[in-house]
Design an enzyme around this catalytic site. Structure first.
Site, PDB file in Angstrom:
ATOM      1  N   LYS A   1      82.263  -6.070  50.302  1.00  0.00           N
ATOM      2  CA  LYS A   1      82.818  -6.659  51.524  1.00  0.00           C
ATOM      3  C   LYS A   1      84.256  -6.182  51.781  1.00  0.00           C
ATOM      4  O   LYS A   1      84.849  -5.528  50.945  1.00  0.00           O
ATOM      5  CB  LYS A   1      82.771  -8.195  51.439  1.00  0.00           C
ATOM      6  CG  LYS A   1      81.390  -8.745  51.172  1.00  0.00           C
ATOM      7  CD  LYS A   1      80.337  -8.223  52.140  1.00  0.00           C
ATOM      8  CE  LYS A   1      79.005  -8.924  51.933  1.00  0.00           C
ATOM      9  NZ  LYS A   1      77.851  -8.145  52.397  1.00  0.00           N
TER      10      LYS A   1
HETATM   11  C1  LIG Z   1      75.071 -11.002  56.591  1.00  0.00           C
HETATM   12  C2  LIG Z   1      75.133 -11.512  55.175  1.00  0.00           C
HETATM   13  N1  LIG Z   1      74.828 -12.807  54.928  1.00  0.00           N
HETATM   14  C3  LIG Z   1      74.887 -13.310  53.696  1.00  0.00           C
HETATM   15  C4  LIG Z   1      75.263 -12.548  52.614  1.00  0.00           C
HETATM   16  C5  LIG Z   1      75.236 -13.151  51.261  1.00  0.00           C
HETATM   17  O1  LIG Z   1      76.421 -13.079  50.550  1.00  0.00           O
HETATM   18  P1  LIG Z   1      76.409 -13.018  48.947  1.00  0.00           P
HETATM   19  O2  LIG Z   1      75.873 -11.684  48.557  1.00  0.00           O
HETATM   20  O3  LIG Z   1      77.845 -13.192  48.575  1.00  0.00           O
HETATM   21  O4  LIG Z   1      75.571 -14.143  48.453  1.00  0.00           O
HETATM   22  C6  LIG Z   1      75.610 -11.201  52.833  1.00  0.00           C
HETATM   23  C7  LIG Z   1      76.107 -10.311  51.768  1.00  0.00           C
HETATM   24  O5  LIG Z   1      75.666  -9.919  50.816  1.00  0.00           O
HETATM   25  C8  LIG Z   1      75.522 -10.663  54.133  1.00  0.00           C
HETATM   26  O6  LIG Z   1      75.820  -9.388  54.387  1.00  0.00           O
END
Ligand SMILES: Cc1ncc(COP(=O)(O)O)c(C=O)c1O
Length: 372
Positions: A187
Site C-alpha cells: 500500500k
Molecule cells: C480494495 C481492498 N480492500 C481490502 C483489502 C484488504 O486489506 P488487508 O490485506 O490489509 O486485509 C485490500 C488490500 O489488500 C484492498 O486492496
C-alpha cells in the site's frame, strides 16, 4: 539482465528501523485493549491527516472492514452492495458478518461504483454500501452519499488503496459514515500488516474499539461480539514514521504517473487512467487498459512485460461475483455487470511506486511501446 522492477514495494528506512528497535527495547509490545502508546499516537496522527474525529487501528484492512460492518450492526440476512471489481477481501468482510454481498457495476473510466449502479443492486434488505476507491482514485461520493442518506443506508468507504486520495478537497476516509484502510506491504504506506477504521461517529468508534478487543466494554467485561483485531505496537511505531513520509511518497507517485501518462498516451491502443476534476488520485496502482482486448491478448502483453523483468500485474483477473465462493452466497438480485467483466479482461497495472528510478521509468515506457 536487469532485476525485476516490482509492481510495488515497501519503502523502509533508518527511521522505521529505529522506531521498531525502540519498541522492542521498551518492553511494551502490545496492550490488552489495543491502546498502547505507539498505537494511540498513530491513531491520533492518522485521524488528523484524514480530517476525522476518530481513527481506530486494527490488525488488517480486512479486519477494519469486518469491524466497521459489525459496528454498523450489519447482521446475517442483511445485504451489502459492493463492487465486484475489487480485491475479494471487500466481499470477504461482508461474508464474515453473515450478510450477503450484492454486486454493483463500475463506471468504465474510474473503476468505481456509481449511485446508479448501486441503485440497480438495492433490495429491501440492503443495509450498507461499500464503495471501493479503486487503485487510489475516490469513487464519486457526493451522489452516493445523497442516495444513501435518503434511504437510510450506511456507507463504508473501502480506502485500502487510497491513503492520501482527495475528493473535492476532502480526504478519502472522511467521505462516508466510516472508512477502512489497509497497511499491507504493497500500500501507499505500510505497517507490514495493519488496518484503520476512520469515522466522525463517536458511537461507531467506540463499537470498533470494543470489537478489536473481544467485545470488551472494560477489561474482561464482554458486552458484544468481538475479535482479536489489535494492532501490535511495532506496527503502530512503523505507521507513525510512514505517515510522516506519506506526502513525499504521494508526490513521487504523482510524478511517476504523470510521466507514464504523458509518454504512453500516444499509444492509441491504450486507455490511460484518469483523474477527474476535483479528485486527487493517490496512484497506488497505475492501470491502463488495452482497448478492445480479450483476456488472452492482455495476458500475452503482461507476460511479455514480465519476460523483460517489468513487474506488470492484473488487479484483478476474475470479478468477485464469478469466484466460486461468491457465486453461491451473493444476493439473489443479480444485476448485469458488463463494465466489470470488460475491465477485468483489459486492465493491467505498471509499476508507479516512489522507488522507481528515471531509467526504470524510461525502460517501462520503451518496453510497453514495443510490446503493445
Ligand atoms: C480494495 C481492498 N480492500 C481490502 C483489502 C484488504 O486489506 P488487508 O490485506 O490489509 O486485509 C485490500 C488490500 O489488500 C484492498 O486492496
Amino acid at each position: 539482465m536487469r532485476d525485476m522492477i516490482p509492481i510495488n514495494q515497501p519503502l523502509i528506512g533508518k527511521d522505521e528501523v529505529e522506531a521498531v528497535v525502540e519498541v522492542l527495547k521498551s518492553g511494551i509490545l502490545t496492550e490488552k485493549s489495543g491502546r498502547g502508546p505507539r498505537v494511540l499516537q498513530f491513531e491520533k496522527e492518522f485521524a488528523k491527516f484524514i480530517g476525522v474525529r476518530h481513527a481506530v487501528a486494527v490488525s488488517s484492512g480486512t479486519a477494519a472492514l469486518h469491524a466497521a460492518l459489525l459496528g454498523a450492526r450489519i447482521q446475517p440476512g442483511d445485504e451489502v452492495v459492493i463492487p465486484s471489481f475489487t480485491f475479494s477481501a471487500t466481499a470477504g468482510a461482508v461474508a464474515l458478518t453473515g450478510a450477503r454481498p450484492a454486486f454493483g457495476d463500475i463506471d468504465a473510466d474510474t473503476y468505481s461504483l456509481t449511485a446508479e449502479s448501486i441503485e440497480a443492486a438495492l433490495t429491501r434488505g440492503t443495509k450498507a454500501i461499500i464503495p471501493v476507491h479503486m487503485y487510489g482514485l475516490c469513487a464519486d461520493m457526493d451522489p452516493i452519499m445523497e442516495m444513501a442518506r435518503k434511504r437510510g443506508i450506511v456507507v463504508i468507504e473501502d480506502a485500502a488503496q487510497a491513503h492520501g486520495a482527495e475528493y473535492n478537497g476532502r480526504r478519502a476516509g472522511s467521505l462516508g459514515d466510516s472508512a477502512c484502510f489497509s497497511f499491507y506491504g504493497s500500500k501507499n504506506m505500510t505497517t507490514g500488516e495493519g488496518g484503520m477504521v476512520t469515522t466522525n461517529d463517536d458511537d461507531l468508534a467506540e463499537q470498533v474499539r470494543m470489537i478489536r478487543t473481544h467485545g470488551e466494554e472494560r477489561p474482561y467485561w464482554v458486552s458484544r461480539q468481538g475479535h482479536n483485531y489489535r494492532m501490535p505496537e511495532i506496527a503502530g511505531a512503523i505507521g507513525i514514521v510512514q505517515l510522516k513520509r506519506l506526502p513525499g511518497f504521494l508526490e513521487q507517485r504523482k510524478k511517476n504517473a504523470e510521466y507514464l501518462t504523458e509518454k504512453l498516451s500516444v499509444l492509441g491502443k491504450l486507455m490511460m487512467p484518469r483523474e477527474p476534476a476535483g479528485r486527487r488520485h493517490a496512484w497506488n496502482l497505475f492501470t491502463p487498459r488495452l482497448r478492445g482486448a480479450n483476456a488472452g491478448k492482455r495476458n500475452k502483453l503482461v507476460e511479455k512485460l514480465r519476460s523483460k523483468n517489468i513487474g506488470a500485474s492484473v488487479y484483478y483477473e476474475s470479478p468477485v461475483h464469478m469466484l466460486p465462493y461468491y457465486r453461491d452466497i451473493q444476493s439473489t438480485r443479480r444485476s448485469a455487470l458488463p463494465e466489470t467483466e470488460r475491465a477485468c479482461r483489459q486492465i493491467f497495472s505498471l509499476p508507479v511506486h516512489p522507488e522507481l528510478k528515471q531509467t526504470e521509468l524510461q525502460f517501462i515506457v520503451e518496453t510497453v511501446k514495443r510490446a503493445v
